[in-house]
Enzyme design. Structure first.
Site, mmCIF file in Angstrom:
data_model
loop_
_atom_site.group_PDB
_atom_site.id
_atom_site.type_symbol
_atom_site.label_atom_id
_atom_site.label_comp_id
_atom_site.label_asym_id
_atom_site.label_seq_id
_atom_site.Cartn_x
_atom_site.Cartn_y
_atom_site.Cartn_z
ATOM 1 N N HIS A 194 39.391 35.907 53.476
ATOM 2 C CA HIS A 194 39.148 35.954 52.035
ATOM 3 C C HIS A 194 39.164 37.369 51.468
ATOM 4 O O HIS A 194 38.794 37.578 50.323
ATOM 5 C CB HIS A 194 37.835 35.248 51.662
ATOM 6 C CG HIS A 194 37.785 33.829 52.163
ATOM 7 N ND1 HIS A 194 38.692 32.884 51.767
ATOM 8 C CD2 HIS A 194 36.980 33.213 53.059
ATOM 9 C CE1 HIS A 194 38.429 31.740 52.380
ATOM 10 N NE2 HIS A 194 37.398 31.918 53.184
ATOM 11 N N GLU A 232 42.807 32.456 38.534
ATOM 12 C CA GLU A 232 43.292 32.212 39.898
ATOM 13 C C GLU A 232 43.728 30.773 40.060
ATOM 14 O O GLU A 232 42.991 29.858 39.702
ATOM 15 C CB GLU A 232 42.146 32.415 40.889
ATOM 16 C CG GLU A 232 41.946 33.820 41.366
ATOM 17 C CD GLU A 232 40.838 33.874 42.424
ATOM 18 O OE1 GLU A 232 40.163 34.892 42.444
ATOM 19 O OE2 GLU A 232 40.655 32.906 43.198
ATOM 20 N N ARG A 292 37.055 40.139 34.709
ATOM 21 C CA ARG A 292 37.010 41.602 34.849
ATOM 22 C C ARG A 292 38.426 42.103 35.118
ATOM 23 O O ARG A 292 39.331 41.299 35.342
ATOM 24 C CB ARG A 292 36.134 41.963 36.061
ATOM 25 C CG ARG A 292 36.672 41.341 37.334
ATOM 26 C CD ARG A 292 36.097 41.894 38.612
ATOM 27 N NE ARG A 292 36.859 41.413 39.747
ATOM 28 C CZ ARG A 292 36.635 40.293 40.415
ATOM 29 N NH1 ARG A 292 35.643 39.498 40.065
ATOM 30 N NH2 ARG A 292 37.393 39.949 41.434
HETATM 31 C C1 MV4 Z 1 40.913 25.520 48.662
HETATM 32 C C2 MV4 Z 1 41.820 25.496 49.742
HETATM 33 C C3 MV4 Z 1 42.501 24.312 49.967
HETATM 34 N N1 MV4 Z 1 42.280 23.240 49.175
HETATM 35 N N2 MV4 Z 1 40.760 24.432 47.894
HETATM 36 C C4 MV4 Z 1 38.976 29.766 49.640
HETATM 37 C C5 MV4 Z 1 38.046 30.617 48.830
HETATM 38 C C6 MV4 Z 1 37.927 29.946 47.515
HETATM 39 N N3 MV4 Z 1 38.025 30.879 46.426
HETATM 40 C C7 MV4 Z 1 38.993 28.911 47.466
HETATM 41 N N4 MV4 Z 1 39.525 28.778 48.788
HETATM 42 C C8 MV4 Z 1 40.318 27.730 49.121
HETATM 43 N N5 MV4 Z 1 40.197 26.615 48.368
HETATM 44 C C9 MV4 Z 1 41.422 23.322 48.154
HETATM 45 N N6 MV4 Z 1 41.221 22.238 47.405
HETATM 46 C C10 MV4 Z 1 41.977 26.644 50.503
HETATM 47 C C11 MV4 Z 1 41.235 27.774 50.186
HETATM 48 C C12 MV4 Z 1 41.486 28.950 50.977
HETATM 49 C C13 MV4 Z 1 42.016 30.088 50.384
HETATM 50 C C14 MV4 Z 1 42.303 30.135 49.015
HETATM 51 C C15 MV4 Z 1 42.808 31.264 48.436
HETATM 52 C C16 MV4 Z 1 43.058 32.367 49.236
HETATM 53 C C17 MV4 Z 1 42.782 32.360 50.584
HETATM 54 C C18 MV4 Z 1 42.252 31.217 51.170
HETATM 55 C C19 MV4 Z 1 41.984 31.207 52.539
HETATM 56 C C20 MV4 Z 1 41.462 30.070 53.112
HETATM 57 C C21 MV4 Z 1 41.202 28.958 52.323
#
Ligand code: MV4
Length: 646
Positions: A234, A274, A296
């Site tokens: 992340h 995002e 921000r």
């Molecule tokens: C998700 C996803 C798959 N499906 N939601 C990770 C942190 C949070 N901000 C949102 N994240 C994710 N949400 C659904 N429905 C996979 C992630 C995720 C991810 C998202 C953005 C950037 C990097 C990531 C790394 C692992 C998982």
């Protein structure tokens, strides 16, 4: 326009804001902690005021004190940068109550995006696509499981107050649901004091694509997208704009959705919406969903600046001071492609552990934009984020920009601390990345290849030997011939391996180095050394640490024969806290055998969890910390038995 603004931040973003303010004729006030008294942002500002101790809670998070300084110095507005107070609605309220301008959105807009479930409901209402799922108030376990069944497995459970993946659980089948829910709620309670969750359809191979928006409180425009899919746990590593594979149709749809999101909350200033994108089979106009909005200016804003030609900080100051939006949507266009790589002081072989040190040497090639809050001579302290700089490049196409990024990283030189430069270089050379096949799992899949130790050649070892024996600047003018012995030797270590470098000095311009039975010549002409017929790389030295600036920086330690243990790179018997933090877990038990690289403890610091690894094989002699302890930098957590003991 304002006459004077206060920047409630430090490091590169404080410097970035000051540069634009200065260019616009706006005077700047810096605030600083004890740890930053001589830092770059203090020097750049027109005036600087000390606000407290090095811990953020004692300085950069002291909203009331910062507001008082603004009033005292006659600043009319406060720029919060990112992090610290930037998304704190109570601070915004206090700034406005003091009769000052917050350079950013209203407290109300920040609050609306603060909780995931409410933000999702609001976005759905505004016609912004959201991930299919349940984001209501009913938190009954049986009910939530029913909803999960309706959505269809796999599903993701997320904390409504969450961020950075905390309180997130992937559930593959109904049988796992109840346990996963309990554990997500537990983690959410500990981390955020709020157990509530939402359930979402799990998006496979997600890409992180975000839209830069800019509002005046009523209307908003978008400045296209950035792709931030290259992440590690992340944490973003390399960002780019535009997103590879983006179609005109999808860009339009995402841009519109970003603008709708911003206008739905009356957004003012720079913001980022995002989206998660399904990357499993190309980009589709109906394949993106709202994740969250960052209210921000973001770390990665420069890639947007380079493709649009817009100075986002200038826009922030203009809109905050009451001007209208500086451009209409149809005035904004994309030119070329840009990348940003985040250069950190971190120890990649030790699991990307943040590092500290004094930067004895720091240089970037002229062809890149390097946004940095430090100069040569400055320290990377344990108190703050260990980012050294953002290396940012632009090119006419993605291919050109990527080759410029690779070149810029090769030519970046950092001495005095370990860095992630080689890791960034390996990413810039990664074939899948070059093809534009980015997704959030890329780094984890190829981690071994991306973190492989570089090849060290004989000439690198000889260069380190020249530094250790002070033979780089040798010259007849400095009385060289009078004191030079014919033969000298030094013992050096690198990555735990020791070697002896023996030199025969044939004169001020010629040396013969023998290392491990092989010999190379070092010869100087016109002031330039060549070793093994290759131009000698730049070198730097910080105490016993020598950096040969080739292959992204090769570090050697000179071993003082009188003080072998100290010079060998620390005490490998003791696992120390590398920075102040909270011990989250200790896995080591007294008497247990461990292997080099085993995880012995987890330290939470700077909003991240850091694994502390065994530096060598051995037996645990003593466990000196337990879960829940708050520790100082350097605190011993686990001690191994002396090698050869027992
Ligand atoms: C998700 C996803 C798959 N499906 N939601 C990770 C942190 C949070 N901000 C949102 N994240 C994710 N949400 C659904 N429905 C996979 C992630 C995720 C991810 C998202 C953005 C950037 C990097 C990531 C790394 C692992 C998982």
């Amino acid at each position: 326009m304002f006459d004077k603004i206060l920047i409630a931040n430090r490091g590169e973003i404080a410097c970035r804001v000051m540069e634009t303010a200065r260019a616009m004729g706006v005077r700047t006030v810096a605030v600083y902690s004890d740890a930053d008294a001589a830092s770059k942002h203090v020097v750049l500002a027109d005036e600087a005021v000390h606000i407290g101790g090095p811990a953020p809670a004692d300085s950069y998070l002291r909203g009331d004190e910062i507001i008082r300084v603004a009033q005292q110095t006659g600043a009319q507005a406060i720029h919060p940068g990112y992090g610290f107070l930037s998304e704190n609605p109570k601070f915004v309220d206090a700034v406005e109550a003091a009769g000052l301008t917050f350079i950013g959105p209203s407290a109300d807009a920040i609050r609306k995006m603060g909780l995931k479930d409410a933000a999702k409901a609001l976005m759905e209402e505004a016609g912004v696509p959201v991930v299919p799922g349940y984001h209501g108030t009913n938190q009954d376990a049986g009910f939530l499981q029913e909803e999960a069944g309706k959505i269809g497995y796999p599903v993701l459970i997320k904390a409504v107050a969450g961020g950075g993946g905390k309180g997130m659980r992937l559930v593959e089948s109904p049988a796992e649901f109840a346990d996963a829910l309990k554990s997500a709620q537990g983690e959410a309670t500990t981390a955020f004091g709020n157990p509530d969750v939402l359930i979402e359809k799990y998006i496979q191979q997600p890409r992180h694509i975000e839209v830069q928006v800019f509002g005046d409180g009523t209307h908003a425009v978008h400045l296209f997208e950035r792709d931030c899919s290259l992440q590690r746990r992340h944490q973003k590593v390399i960002e780019e704009a535009p997103a590879p594979g983006m179609t005109a149709e999808m860009r339009k749809a995402m841009g519109r959705a970003g603008v709708r999101a911003a206008e739905a909350i009356g957004y003012k200033g720079a913001g980022t919406v995002e989206f998660i994108v399904d990357g499993s089979d190309g980009l589709r106009s109906d394949g993106f969903w709202f994740m969250e909005m960052n209210t921000r200016l973001q770390v990665e804003h420069p890639v947007t600046e380079l493709i649009t030609g817009v100075d986002l900080v200038e826009w922030q100051l203009r809109v905050a001071s009451g001007e209208r939006l500086p451009a209409r949507q149809e005035d904004l266009t994309i030119t070329g492609h840009a990348f940003e790589a985040r250069l950190y002081a971190e120890d990649v072989p030790k699991g990307f552990l943040p590092a500290t040190g004094t930067l004895t040497h720091l240089s970037f090639p002229a062809e890149c934009r390097a946004d940095s809050g430090v100069r040569a001579g400055d320290a990377i302290s344990p108190w703050y984020d260990p980012m050294i700089a953002k290396v940012i490049v632009h090119g006419s196409t993605r291919k050109v920009a990527l080759s410029r990024l690779a070149r810029a990283l090769e030519e970046t030189e950092v001495g005095g601390t370990v860095t992630n430069l080689a890791f960034l270089g390996a990413l810039a050379a990664h074939q899948g990345f070059a093809n534009g096949d980015v997704d959030t799992g890329l780094i984890a899949r190829d981690l071994d290849a991306l973190t492989a130790a570089p090849e060290v050649e004989l000439r690198h070892k000889a260069a380190a030997g020249m530094v250790a024996l002070d033979l780089v600047e040798a010259s007849p003018d400095t009385g060289f011939t009078l004191w030079a012995p014919l033969h000298r030797a030094v013992t050096l270590s690198r990555a735990g391996e020791e070697f002896t470098a023996d030199v025969q000095v044939d004169g001020p311009d010629r040396q013969l180095w023998t290392i491990g039975g092989e010999t190379v010549a070092a010869e100087r002409s016109q002031g330039q050394w060549r070793i093994d017929e290759r131009r000698m790389p730049a070198v730097s030295q910080s105490g016993g640490l020598i950096t040969v600036h080739d292959a992204y920086g090769l570090e050697f330690t000179a071993i003082d024969p009188l003080d072998r243990d100290a010079a060998a790179g620390g005490d490998s018997n003791v696992i120390e806290a590398p920075m102040p933090g909270l011990v989250k877990a200790v896995f080591a038990k007294a008497g247990q055998s461990v292997k080099e690289g085993d995880r012995l403890a987890i330290l939470e610091a700077m909003k991240m969890e850091h694994s502390l690894l065994a530096a060598r094989d051995g037996v645990v002699a003593e466990v000196l910390a337990s879960s829940g302890d708050q520790v100082e930098a350097g605190a011993a957590l686990v001690r191994l038995e002396e090698e050869g003991d027992g």
